[in-house]
Design a protein around this motif. Structure first.
Motif, mmCIF file in Angstrom:
data_model
loop_
_atom_site.group_PDB
_atom_site.id
_atom_site.type_symbol
_atom_site.label_atom_id
_atom_site.label_comp_id
_atom_site.label_asym_id
_atom_site.label_seq_id
_atom_site.Cartn_x
_atom_site.Cartn_y
_atom_site.Cartn_z
ATOM 1 N N SER A 114 0.801 -1.226 0.000
ATOM 2 C CA SER A 114 0.000 0.000 0.000
ATOM 3 C C SER A 114 0.833 1.274 0.000
ATOM 4 O O SER A 114 2.005 1.299 0.364
ATOM 5 N N GLY A 115 0.163 2.322 -0.413
ATOM 6 C CA GLY A 115 0.710 3.670 -0.415
ATOM 7 C C GLY A 115 -0.424 4.630 -0.684
ATOM 8 O O GLY A 115 -1.600 4.244 -0.712
ATOM 9 N N SER A 116 -0.091 5.870 -0.948
ATOM 10 C CA SER A 116 -1.139 6.848 -1.229
ATOM 11 C C SER A 116 -1.928 6.470 -2.484
ATOM 12 O O SER A 116 -3.105 6.820 -2.628
ATOM 13 N N HIS A 117 -1.296 5.715 -3.390
ATOM 14 C CA HIS A 117 -1.923 5.340 -4.655
ATOM 15 C C HIS A 117 -2.925 4.197 -4.517
ATOM 16 O O HIS A 117 -3.623 3.882 -5.481
ATOM 17 N N THR A 118 -3.002 3.548 -3.339
ATOM 18 C CA THR A 118 -3.886 2.384 -3.178
ATOM 19 C C THR A 118 -5.092 2.655 -2.281
ATOM 20 O O THR A 118 -5.876 1.749 -2.032
ATOM 21 N N HIS A 135 -0.819 -3.151 3.452
ATOM 22 C CA HIS A 135 0.547 -3.536 3.799
ATOM 23 C C HIS A 135 1.421 -2.289 3.731
ATOM 24 O O HIS A 135 1.600 -1.694 2.666
ATOM 25 N N LEU A 136 1.984 -1.905 4.880
ATOM 26 C CA LEU A 136 2.847 -0.735 4.960
ATOM 27 C C LEU A 136 4.179 -1.106 5.597
ATOM 28 O O LEU A 136 4.323 -2.165 6.201
ATOM 29 N N GLY A 137 5.152 -0.192 5.487
ATOM 30 C CA GLY A 137 6.487 -0.439 5.997
ATOM 31 C C GLY A 137 7.378 -0.878 4.859
ATOM 32 O O GLY A 137 7.379 -0.265 3.782
ATOM 33 N N LEU A 138 8.145 -1.944 5.075
ATOM 34 C CA LEU A 138 8.940 -2.517 3.998
ATOM 35 C C LEU A 138 7.996 -3.192 3.015
ATOM 36 O O LEU A 138 7.285 -4.127 3.358
ATOM 37 N N THR A 139 7.979 -2.700 1.795
ATOM 38 C CA THR A 139 7.141 -3.284 0.746
ATOM 39 C C THR A 139 8.089 -3.778 -0.348
ATOM 40 O O THR A 139 8.625 -2.974 -1.119
ATOM 41 N N ALA A 157 8.726 10.061 8.395
ATOM 42 C CA ALA A 157 8.298 8.795 7.793
ATOM 43 C C ALA A 157 7.289 8.077 8.682
ATOM 44 O O ALA A 157 6.331 7.473 8.199
ATOM 45 N N ALA A 158 7.498 8.171 9.994
ATOM 46 C CA ALA A 158 6.578 7.522 10.929
ATOM 47 C C ALA A 158 5.199 8.163 10.870
ATOM 48 O O ALA A 158 4.172 7.473 10.861
ATOM 49 N N GLU A 159 5.174 9.490 10.832
ATOM 50 C CA GLU A 159 3.894 10.195 10.770
ATOM 51 C C GLU A 159 3.172 9.905 9.453
ATOM 52 O O GLU A 159 1.947 9.740 9.423
ATOM 53 N N GLU A 160 3.932 9.811 8.366
ATOM 54 C CA GLU A 160 3.340 9.502 7.071
ATOM 55 C C GLU A 160 2.740 8.094 7.087
ATOM 56 O O GLU A 160 1.647 7.874 6.558
ATOM 57 N N MET A 161 3.438 7.144 7.709
ATOM 58 C CA MET A 161 2.940 5.772 7.764
ATOM 59 C C MET A 161 1.662 5.693 8.601
ATOM 60 O O MET A 161 0.713 4.987 8.239
ATOM 61 N N SER A 175 -7.575 -5.273 7.721
ATOM 62 C CA SER A 175 -6.388 -5.487 8.540
ATOM 63 C C SER A 175 -5.199 -4.827 7.853
ATOM 64 O O SER A 175 -5.295 -4.394 6.698
ATOM 65 N N LEU A 176 -4.083 -4.770 8.565
ATOM 66 C CA LEU A 176 -2.902 -4.066 8.056
ATOM 67 C C LEU A 176 -1.641 -4.818 8.439
ATOM 68 O O LEU A 176 -1.395 -5.057 9.628
ATOM 69 N N VAL A 177 -0.840 -5.206 7.453
ATOM 70 C CA VAL A 177 0.482 -5.770 7.704
ATOM 71 C C VAL A 177 1.475 -4.618 7.886
ATOM 72 O O VAL A 177 1.492 -3.672 7.103
ATOM 73 N N LEU A 178 2.288 -4.724 8.928
ATOM 74 C CA LEU A 178 3.379 -3.780 9.168
ATOM 75 C C LEU A 178 4.686 -4.562 9.115
ATOM 76 O O LEU A 178 4.927 -5.434 9.946
ATOM 77 N N GLU A 179 5.519 -4.262 8.118
ATOM 78 C CA GLU A 179 6.735 -5.045 7.914
ATOM 79 C C GLU A 179 7.988 -4.218 8.163
ATOM 80 O O GLU A 179 8.168 -3.131 7.599
ATOM 81 N N HIS A 180 8.864 -4.767 9.006
ATOM 82 C CA HIS A 180 10.200 -4.224 9.255
ATOM 83 C C HIS A 180 10.155 -2.749 9.620
ATOM 84 O O HIS A 180 10.787 -1.906 8.987
ATOM 85 N N VAL A 181 9.385 -2.454 10.668
ATOM 86 C CA VAL A 181 9.281 -1.090 11.186
ATOM 87 C C VAL A 181 9.638 -1.124 12.673
ATOM 88 O O VAL A 181 9.562 -2.177 13.310
ATOM 89 N N PRO A 182 10.021 0.015 13.251
ATOM 90 C CA PRO A 182 10.337 0.040 14.674
ATOM 91 C C PRO A 182 9.160 -0.451 15.517
ATOM 92 O O PRO A 182 7.998 -0.131 15.232
ATOM 93 N N ALA A 183 9.461 -1.198 16.558
ATOM 94 C CA ALA A 183 8.408 -1.783 17.387
ATOM 95 C C ALA A 183 7.532 -0.709 18.029
ATOM 96 O O ALA A 183 6.310 -0.891 18.161
ATOM 97 N N ASN A 184 8.128 0.417 18.410
ATOM 98 C CA ASN A 184 7.331 1.468 19.047
ATOM 99 C C ASN A 184 6.403 2.157 18.056
ATOM 100 O O ASN A 184 5.292 2.572 18.410
ATOM 101 N N LEU A 185 6.820 2.245 16.785
ATOM 102 C CA LEU A 185 5.925 2.791 15.770
ATOM 103 C C LEU A 185 4.772 1.821 15.517
ATOM 104 O O LEU A 185 3.615 2.237 15.414
ATOM 105 N N ALA A 186 5.080 0.534 15.404
ATOM 106 C CA ALA A 186 4.027 -0.465 15.202
ATOM 107 C C ALA A 186 3.037 -0.453 16.355
ATOM 108 O O ALA A 186 1.819 -0.593 16.155
ATOM 109 N N GLU A 187 3.538 -0.273 17.564
ATOM 110 C CA GLU A 187 2.659 -0.212 18.727
ATOM 111 C C GLU A 187 1.735 0.998 18.652
ATOM 112 O O GLU A 187 0.538 0.906 18.931
#
Length: 269
Positions: A114-118, A135-139, A157-161, A175-187
């Motif tokens: 995902s991104g702004s285009h989806t 799906h956000l983060g590492l795509t 980048a965190a605020e944009e995500m 639902s939303l997959v979060l891949e390879h992002v900081p744990a505190n951002l995912a939280e």
């Protein structure tokens, strides 16, 4: 079989489990283990098709594997990944590809990197009855732009995500997959959303976790640092294949119990 409504209801209530699978026998094993969701990921490119990335994976390859997984799984929710260039440039084409996965191959939902285009596509698919996992983060489909580095590490980048996560939730993603992002951002994102988050390399505070099956069972010769091998399937396969070779070469296999003799053929010459 859980519905997307059931998966949504688990947000903040019970951990959600998801694994990838690319064939019927593996799907059956995963399903028998009571895994909530099976993702037919374009990760098949690296995991089982011999590609160096996910980019060469085709719609036909995902469709074929989705059909196999759907036939092997009875209870898990099956989600088909939309591969590179199958969406994002033409809504009609994207809807046709997503519809094929659900209508012809038996998927219950699709996943979109995902991104702004989806955002608009997510809304369109949701409105016509095709559930979407964002799906956000590492795509990995953006490997030529961002590589495989951890995402969301700067404040901007965190605020944009976080904003993109909100937009996809509002567009109807279940639902939303979060891949390879900081744990505190995912939280933080998990706390801000009503839909469940599924983490991969995103720490322990998401609503669920997903791994590539070859990483989880120890089939590949490498796995990422955020993964864990819960078995050594590669080692066991090597042992079995070597044992087969040895017994064929020694004449031990096939033995009498592996053969059939037809008495009426004694006079054939």
């Amino acid at each position: 079989m859980p519905t997307v409504r059931d998966i949504r209801a688990k947000a903040g209530e019970a951990p959600i489990t998801m694994l990838t699978a690319y064939d019927a026998p593996t799907a059956e094993i995963v399903d028998d283990a009571d895994i909530d969701m099976i993702l037919v990921g374009d990760s098949m490119g690296n995991a089982v098709l011999g590609y160096d990335s996910t980019l060469p994976v085709t719609v036909d390859e995902v469709a074929s594997r989705t059909g196999a997984v759907s036939r092997g799984a009875e209870d898990a929710l099956v989600i088909a990944d939309l591969p590179f260039l199958s969406f994002g440039f033409d809504t009609k084409t994207a809807v046709e590809h997503a519809g094929r996965m659900v209508k012809e191959e038996g998927a219950n939902a699709v996943k979109i990197e995902s991104g702004s285009h989806t955002v608009e596509l997510t809304e369109t698919l949701s409105q016509i009855g095709i559930p979407v996992m964002a799906h956000l983060g590492l795509t990995p489909q953006h490997v030529n732009q961002s590589g495989y580095a951890r995402q969301g590490t700067s404040q901007e980048a965190a605020e944009e995500m976080l904003e993109l996560a909100r937009e996809h939730e509002e567009a109807g993603a279940f639902s939303l997959v979060l891949e390879h992002v900081p744990a505190n951002l995912a939280e933080t994102i998990t706390e801000e959303l009503d839909i469940p988050t599924i983490g991969i390399g995103a720490g322990p505070h998401t609503d669920g976790q997903v791994l590539v099956i070859t990483d989880a069972v120890g089939l590949g010769d490498w796995s990422p640092s955020f993964s864990k091998q819960f078995g050594n399937v590669r080692g066991e396969m090597k042992r079995a294949v070597s044992a087969y070779r040895d017994e064929v070469e020694s004449g031990e296999f096939p033995a009498d119990e592996h053969s059939h003799v037809e008495e009426n053929l004694d006079d054939v010459y």
